[in-house]
Design a protein around this motif. Structure first.
Motif, PDB file in Angstrom:
ATOM      1  N   ARG A   1       0.827  -1.204   0.000  1.00 26.08           N
ATOM      2  CA  ARG A   1       0.000   0.000   0.000  1.00 26.08           C
ATOM      3  C   ARG A   1       0.866   1.261   0.000  1.00 26.08           C
ATOM      4  O   ARG A   1       0.544   2.244  -0.695  1.00 26.08           O
ATOM      5  CB  ARG A   1      -0.915  -0.006   1.233  1.00 26.08           C
ATOM      6  N   LEU A   2       1.966   1.259   0.740  1.00 29.25           N
ATOM      7  CA  LEU A   2       2.887   2.398   0.717  1.00 29.25           C
ATOM      8  C   LEU A   2       3.422   2.628  -0.697  1.00 29.25           C
ATOM      9  O   LEU A   2       3.522   3.772  -1.163  1.00 29.25           O
ATOM     10  CB  LEU A   2       4.047   2.152   1.681  1.00 29.25           C
ATOM     11  N   SER A   3       3.749   1.538  -1.383  1.00 27.83           N
ATOM     12  CA  SER A   3       4.292   1.647  -2.746  1.00 27.83           C
ATOM     13  C   SER A   3       3.251   2.151  -3.728  1.00 27.83           C
ATOM     14  O   SER A   3       3.580   2.826  -4.713  1.00 27.83           O
ATOM     15  CB  SER A   3       4.837   0.291  -3.202  1.00 27.83           C
ATOM     16  N   GLU A   4       1.978   1.812  -3.496  1.00 22.49           N
ATOM     17  CA  GLU A   4       0.897   2.283  -4.365  1.00 22.49           C
ATOM     18  C   GLU A   4       0.676   3.786  -4.221  1.00 22.49           C
ATOM     19  O   GLU A   4       0.374   4.464  -5.206  1.00 22.49           O
ATOM     20  CB  GLU A   4      -0.405   1.547  -4.024  1.00 22.49           C
ATOM     21  N   LEU A   5       0.848   4.295  -3.018  1.00 20.73           N
ATOM     22  CA  LEU A   5       0.499   5.688  -2.742  1.00 20.73           C
ATOM     23  C   LEU A   5       1.654   6.661  -2.907  1.00 20.73           C
ATOM     24  O   LEU A   5       1.439   7.831  -3.238  1.00 20.73           O
ATOM     25  CB  LEU A   5      -0.045   5.810  -1.307  1.00 20.73           C
ATOM     26  N   PHE A   6       2.879   6.176  -2.656  1.00 21.91           N
ATOM     27  CA  PHE A   6       4.022   7.081  -2.607  1.00 21.91           C
ATOM     28  C   PHE A   6       5.202   6.498  -3.384  1.00 21.91           C
ATOM     29  O   PHE A   6       5.189   5.338  -3.784  1.00 21.91           O
ATOM     30  CB  PHE A   6       4.440   7.333  -1.146  1.00 21.91           C
ATOM     31  N   ASN A   7       6.201   7.331  -3.599  1.00 21.90           N
ATOM     32  CA  ASN A   7       7.452   6.869  -4.194  1.00 21.90           C
ATOM     33  C   ASN A   7       8.281   6.261  -3.056  1.00 21.90           C
ATOM     34  O   ASN A   7       9.096   6.934  -2.428  1.00 21.90           O
ATOM     35  CB  ASN A   7       8.191   8.033  -4.850  1.00 21.90           C
ATOM     36  N   THR A   8       8.059   4.986  -2.795  1.00 20.46           N
ATOM     37  CA  THR A   8       8.541   4.336  -1.578  1.00 20.46           C
ATOM     38  C   THR A   8       9.796   3.512  -1.816  1.00 20.46           C
ATOM     39  O   THR A   8       9.851   2.698  -2.745  1.00 20.46           O
ATOM     40  CB  THR A   8       7.444   3.439  -0.976  1.00 20.46           C
ATOM     41  N   THR A   9      10.790   3.704  -0.962  1.00 24.71           N
ATOM     42  CA  THR A   9      11.994   2.879  -0.954  1.00 24.71           C
ATOM     43  C   THR A   9      11.895   1.929   0.225  1.00 24.71           C
ATOM     44  O   THR A   9      11.835   2.361   1.386  1.00 24.71           O
ATOM     45  CB  THR A   9      13.260   3.746  -0.807  1.00 24.71           C
ATOM     46  N   LEU A  10      11.866   0.619  -0.072  1.00 25.41           N
ATOM     47  CA  LEU A  10      11.707  -0.399   0.960  1.00 25.41           C
ATOM     48  C   LEU A  10      13.048  -1.021   1.314  1.00 25.41           C
ATOM     49  O   LEU A  10      13.981  -1.021   0.509  1.00 25.41           O
ATOM     50  CB  LEU A  10      10.745  -1.493   0.477  1.00 25.41           C
ATOM     51  N   ARG A  11      13.116  -1.573   2.482  1.00 28.17           N
ATOM     52  CA  ARG A  11      14.317  -2.264   2.951  1.00 28.17           C
ATOM     53  C   ARG A  11      14.331  -3.667   2.347  1.00 28.17           C
ATOM     54  O   ARG A  11      13.320  -4.372   2.379  1.00 28.17           O
ATOM     55  CB  ARG A  11      14.292  -2.349   4.480  1.00 28.17           C
ATOM     56  N   GLU A  12      15.463  -4.085   1.796  1.00 29.51           N
ATOM     57  CA  GLU A  12      15.539  -5.391   1.146  1.00 29.51           C
ATOM     58  C   GLU A  12      15.688  -6.533   2.136  1.00 29.51           C
ATOM     59  O   GLU A  12      15.302  -7.665   1.847  1.00 29.51           O
ATOM     60  CB  GLU A  12      16.682  -5.412   0.126  1.00 29.51           C
ATOM     61  N   ASP A  13      16.278  -6.280   3.296  1.00 27.79           N
ATOM     62  CA  ASP A  13      16.369  -7.318   4.321  1.00 27.79           C
ATOM     63  C   ASP A  13      15.877  -6.741   5.638  1.00 27.79           C
ATOM     64  O   ASP A  13      15.562  -5.557   5.733  1.00 27.79           O
ATOM     65  CB  ASP A  13      17.797  -7.856   4.456  1.00 27.79           C
ATOM     66  N   ASP A  14      15.806  -7.574   6.665  1.00 28.77           N
ATOM     67  CA  ASP A  14      15.200  -7.127   7.910  1.00 28.77           C
ATOM     68  C   ASP A  14      16.231  -6.748   8.966  1.00 28.77           C
ATOM     69  O   ASP A  14      15.967  -6.840  10.167  1.00 28.77           O
ATOM     70  CB  ASP A  14      14.270  -8.204   8.473  1.00 28.77           C
ATOM     71  N   THR A  15      17.397  -6.318   8.532  1.00 33.48           N
ATOM     72  CA  THR A  15      18.393  -5.825   9.479  1.00 33.48           C
ATOM     73  C   THR A  15      18.199  -4.327   9.692  1.00 33.48           C
ATOM     74  O   THR A  15      17.777  -3.615   8.777  1.00 33.48           O
ATOM     75  CB  THR A  15      19.815  -6.072   8.968  1.00 33.48           C
ATOM     76  N   PRO A  16      18.499  -3.839  10.888  1.00 35.86           N
ATOM     77  CA  PRO A  16      18.390  -2.382  11.105  1.00 35.86           C
ATOM     78  C   PRO A  16      19.375  -1.631  10.228  1.00 35.86           C
ATOM     79  O   PRO A  16      20.442  -2.130   9.893  1.00 35.86           O
ATOM     80  CB  PRO A  16      18.753  -2.224  12.588  1.00 35.86           C
ATOM     81  N   MET A  17      19.002  -0.429   9.828  1.00 34.45           N
ATOM     82  CA  MET A  17      19.931   0.421   9.088  1.00 34.45           C
ATOM     83  C   MET A  17      21.103   0.818   9.980  1.00 34.45           C
ATOM     84  O   MET A  17      20.934   1.021  11.179  1.00 34.45           O
ATOM     85  CB  MET A  17      19.222   1.698   8.609  1.00 34.45           C
ATOM     86  N   THR A  18      22.277   0.921   9.373  1.00 33.54           N
ATOM     87  CA  THR A  18      23.403   1.497  10.100  1.00 33.54           C
ATOM     88  C   THR A  18      23.162   2.994  10.253  1.00 33.54           C
ATOM     89  O   THR A  18      22.295   3.570   9.601  1.00 33.54           O
ATOM     90  CB  THR A  18      24.719   1.260   9.360  1.00 33.54           C
ATOM     91  N   ARG A  19      23.954   3.625  11.068  1.00 31.35           N
ATOM     92  CA  ARG A  19      23.807   5.065  11.267  1.00 31.35           C
ATOM     93  C   ARG A  19      24.065   5.815   9.955  1.00 31.35           C
ATOM     94  O   ARG A  19      23.362   6.779   9.639  1.00 31.35           O
ATOM     95  CB  ARG A  19      24.764   5.540  12.354  1.00 31.35           C
ATOM     96  N   ASP A  20      25.045   5.361   9.176  1.00 35.54           N
ATOM     97  CA  ASP A  20      25.325   5.996   7.889  1.00 35.54           C
ATOM     98  C   ASP A  20      24.159   5.824   6.921  1.00 35.54           C
ATOM     99  O   ASP A  20      23.794   6.761   6.203  1.00 35.54           O
ATOM    100  CB  ASP A  20      26.607   5.427   7.279  1.00 35.54           C
ATOM    101  N   GLU A  21      23.587   4.621   6.885  1.00 33.84           N
ATOM    102  CA  GLU A  21      22.449   4.369   5.994  1.00 33.84           C
ATOM    103  C   GLU A  21      21.257   5.234   6.391  1.00 33.84           C
ATOM    104  O   GLU A  21      20.551   5.777   5.529  1.00 33.84           O
ATOM    105  CB  GLU A  21      22.055   2.889   6.044  1.00 33.84           C
TER     106      GLU A  21
END
Length: 328
Positions: free
Chosen positions: A21-41
């Motif tokens: 639903r997020l992808s349908e409504l917005f220009n959404t960038t999703l996380r490819e895996d379920d690890t937390p983002m690093t601080r730089d990311e």
């Protein structure tokens, strides 16, 4: 003229229906895996996004907000708590913050009652005996726990979740007591059959089960410190499904090991996944991996609230679940 779609960056994997639903409504960038983002990311995401959708594992402090791009206008937190976000600094930078309150109340209250039962009835010890194959059959004195009906339950924090726990506890025959920043209205107290204690110390000293349900704020950090933990009865049990840093974990561990507290049921920890290893060794402690709101229904409803907050903001209105510093 077609309006440009918002750029939304999601920091963790969410239920498929929410991501779709997020992808349908917005220009959404999703996380490819379920690890937390690093601080730089996370910093890079905040430079390119109009809206960031973080979770409680993402620490968005003042330094991180200072590096955000000019496009960032909304942090739509996927979670009820916002202690992972410096809301005041975000507001100063003109960045709104929203959350997802209310949807995990019943699930967390259910888990709280589950932990109360698990500790007082020694369920993990029984499970361990069955899994190891050491159980030799029923015996009159084996695995003796305690009945919860008639016991005094002290609830620290009587918000939505605390009140949901109170209703469940009353149904189990427990006597409900509570301490809160503000006393509830008399009609709510009556409906919950709850007794108010102005003094937390006095309540703690008299309870059979102490249940932590308050948020993490500077004023609640180590609210249950070593001094207050020592006020608990030796046969009392502590259950925490709110925030780990409300309890001095090292002091609690020492007291559990020495028998000054009878047991504990924990779903949250002071240092996240860095749990005191001595806690893992104790048979009178039940440890869960932050499962309080882990139902599919709760996660989907959280996603729906995130989407509503973003869509309302995109339509030029105030997000319905906007968080401001005065609320904290």
């Amino acid at each position: 003229m077609v309006k440009e779609r918002l750029s939304v960056v999601v920091t963790r994997r969410l239920p498929e229906a929410v991501e779709t639903r997020l992808s349908e409504l917005f220009n959404t960038t999703l996380r490819e895996d379920d690890t937390p983002m690093t601080r730089d990311e996370l910093a890079k995401a905040m430079k390119v996004a109009d809206v960031l959708v973080p979770t409680i594992t993402d620490q968005i402090d003042a330094a991180m907000i200072a590096q955000a791009g000019d496009r960032l206008k909304l942090i739509a937190n996927y979670g009820a708590g916002v202690d992972n976000i410096d809301v005041a600094t975000a507001r100063q930078r003109g960045v709104l913050v929203s959350n997802t309150p209310g949807v995990l109340t019943d699930d967390t209250a259910d888990m709280t009652m589950g932990l109360i039962l698990a500790v007082t009835r020694r369920m993990p010890e029984g499970l361990a005996a069955m899994q190891s194959g050491t159980w030799q059959g029923w015996a009159p004195t084996a695995f003796l726990g305690g009945r919860i009906a008639g016991r005094r339950l002290g609830i620290l924090g009587m918000g939505r979740i605390g009140q949901a726990v109170a209703r469940r506890a009353a149904a189990f025959g427990m006597q409900v007591h509570y301490h809160n920043r503000r006393r509830l209205r008399s009609e709510i107290e009556d409906s919950l059959q709850a007794t108010y204690w102005e003094s937390l110390d006095q309540m703690v000293a008299r309870m059979d089960v102490l249940c932590i349900n308050c948020p993490s704020t500077p004023s609640t950090f180590h609210l249950m410190n070593a001094r207050r933990l020592k006020l608990m009865k030796k046969d009392a049990v502590l259950v925490n499904t709110s925030r780990g840093e409300v309890v001095d974990e090292n002091a609690m561990t020492r007291m559990l090991r020495s028998g000054e507290i009878a047991g504990a049921g924990l779903d949250v920890y002071e240092n996240g996944t860095n749990i005191n290893p001595r806690l893992r060794e104790l048979p009178n402690v039940v440890l869960l991996p932050h499962m309080g709101s882990a139902t599919l229904e709760s996660r989907l409803e959280m996603g729906e609230k995130v989407i509503i907050n973003i869509k309302t903001f995109d339509d030029g209105h105030r997000p319905p679940d906007q968080v401001v510093p005065s609320m904290l």
